[in-house]
Design an enzyme around this catalytic site. Structure first.
Site, PDB file in Angstrom:
ATOM      1  CB  THR A  25      45.415  44.856  89.429  1.00 61.75           C
ATOM      2  OG1 THR A  25      45.236  44.659  88.041  1.00 61.75           O
ATOM      3  CG2 THR A  25      44.188  44.353  90.145  1.00 61.75           C
ATOM      4  CB  THR A  27      48.708  42.865  90.715  1.00 65.86           C
ATOM      5  OG1 THR A  27      49.160  43.906  89.828  1.00 65.86           O
ATOM      6  CG2 THR A  27      49.771  42.641  91.769  1.00 65.86           C
ATOM      7  N   GLY A  28      49.454  41.819  87.729  1.00 63.80           N
ATOM      8  CA  GLY A  28      50.523  41.590  86.756  1.00 63.80           C
ATOM      9  C   GLY A  28      49.933  41.238  85.414  1.00 63.80           C
ATOM     10  N   GLY A  83      47.912  39.791  83.073  1.00 61.98           N
ATOM     11  CA  GLY A  83      46.710  38.982  83.263  1.00 61.98           C
ATOM     12  C   GLY A  83      46.652  37.755  82.379  1.00 61.98           C
TER      13      GLY A  83
HETATM   14  N1  ASP Z   1      46.251  41.755  86.024  1.00 68.12           N
HETATM   15  C1  ASP Z   1      45.718  42.939  85.446  1.00 68.12           C
HETATM   16  C2  ASP Z   1      45.250  42.652  84.071  1.00 68.12           C
HETATM   17  O1  ASP Z   1      45.925  41.955  83.354  1.00 68.12           O
HETATM   18  C3  ASP Z   1      46.687  44.057  85.385  1.00 68.12           C
HETATM   19  C4  ASP Z   1      47.606  44.082  86.544  1.00 68.12           C
HETATM   20  O2  ASP Z   1      47.332  43.606  87.606  1.00 68.12           O
HETATM   21  O3  ASP Z   1      48.679  44.610  86.422  1.00 68.12           O
HETATM   22  O4  ASP Z   1      44.240  43.154  83.696  1.00 68.12           O
END
Ligand code: ASP
Length: 273
Positions: free
Chosen positions: A152, A203-204, A206
């Site tokens: 993200t 980020t990660g 979600g």
């Molecule tokens: N957090 C975001 C989601 O799950 C994706 C990401 O940040 O990697 O949509």
């Protein structure tokens, strides 16, 4: 007078090491784009940084966003201001050129916090926000990518009045089910801002951020006087231990230095004070 600060990240997802330097360069360009607006306030700086990253094809937001199970792009974006805790987000939009613009419009409109799908697009169109053909978000590179992953883009800013602002934009997680909404547009999950304590962005995976209410948890820890570096480190440890999830966070406390932490091999980020 507060010390202005800006921190931006380009996602904590799996990246071939050959691409790391290019992603880092993209994030640094976003930092410049945001920092050039810092005298206009935290909102202008954070939104400019994220808007820039929505145009960087190597980052998973706007142009270059990852594809869902049907090979389509569905974008989420969110924004929150720390002074009044106003927040806005859009989810699963396909035809908004800059989803962060629509998130901001939802916040400024004030009736709702989160709009999704066709209703979010209609709202954006009625507000005069730039719309586009969904095909422009799908790059050849994304078509070819097979690996599952996530990342993200996000930015947190503090201006000289001590106001905090967080802005986030994402394509979500590769291969997600159509209609899936991640943590990014959800206050308390993927982002949170409160001028009295600090502002954070994640980020990660979600689903893990949502289940842990991780962004709000971090701000509560700042409220209780925890050292900001430990809050950031502790959040990604918690993500790993409680949910076996991967990700990263950035934050700016009400005073002091911005912080970043991640439990993935890499997360391009950059900051300026
Ligand atoms: N957090 C975001 C989601 O799950 C994706 C990401 O940040 O990697 O949509």
């Amino acid at each position: 007078m507060a010390q202005p600060a800006l921190i931006v990240h380009g996602g904590a997802g799996p990246v071939p090491s050959s691409e790391l330097a290019d992603r880092q360069a993209a994030v640094e360009r976003a930092l410049e784009a945001g920092w050039s607006r810092i005298t206009e306030g935290a909102l202008a700086a954070a939104v400019a940084a994220v808007r820039h990253m929505e145009d960087e094809a190597l980052l998973n937001a706007g142009i270059g966003a990852c594809l869902n199970l049907d090979g389509e792009v569905e974008l989420d974006a969110g924004a929150m201001e720390g002074s009044r805790q106003r927040a806005g987000g859009v989810a699963c939009v396909r035809d908004v050129r800059h989803p962060i613009d629509a998130a901001l419009a939802v916040m400024e409109d004030g009736r709702h916090v989160l709009l999704s799908g066709a209703g979010a697009s209609r709202f954006a169109r009625e507000r005069g926000i730039e719309m586009c053909d969904p095909a422009i978000f799908i790059t050849d590179r994304k078509r070819q990518e097979l690996l599952q992953g996530a990342d993200t883009v996000g930015a947190v800013a503090r201006d000289s009045d001590g106001h905090l602002f967080v802005a986030v934009s994402t394509g979500g997680i590769k291969g997600k089910l159509p209609g899936r909404i991640g943590d990014s547009p959800i206050p308390g999950a993927g982002m949170y801002a409160d001028d009295r304590h600090g502002a954070v962005c994640g980020t990660g995976q979600g689903e893990a951020f949502i289940r842990l209410s991780l962004a709000k948890l971090m701000v509560v820890e700042l409220q209780h006087g925890m050292d900001p570096a430990s809050v950031a480190r502790g959040a990604v440890e918690h993500l790993g231990k409680a949910m076996s999830a991967v990700g990263g966070v950035i934050l700016i406390p009400k005073e002091g230095e911005p912080q970043a932490a991640f439990n993935t091999p890499a997360m391009p980020w950059a900051m300026r004070t």
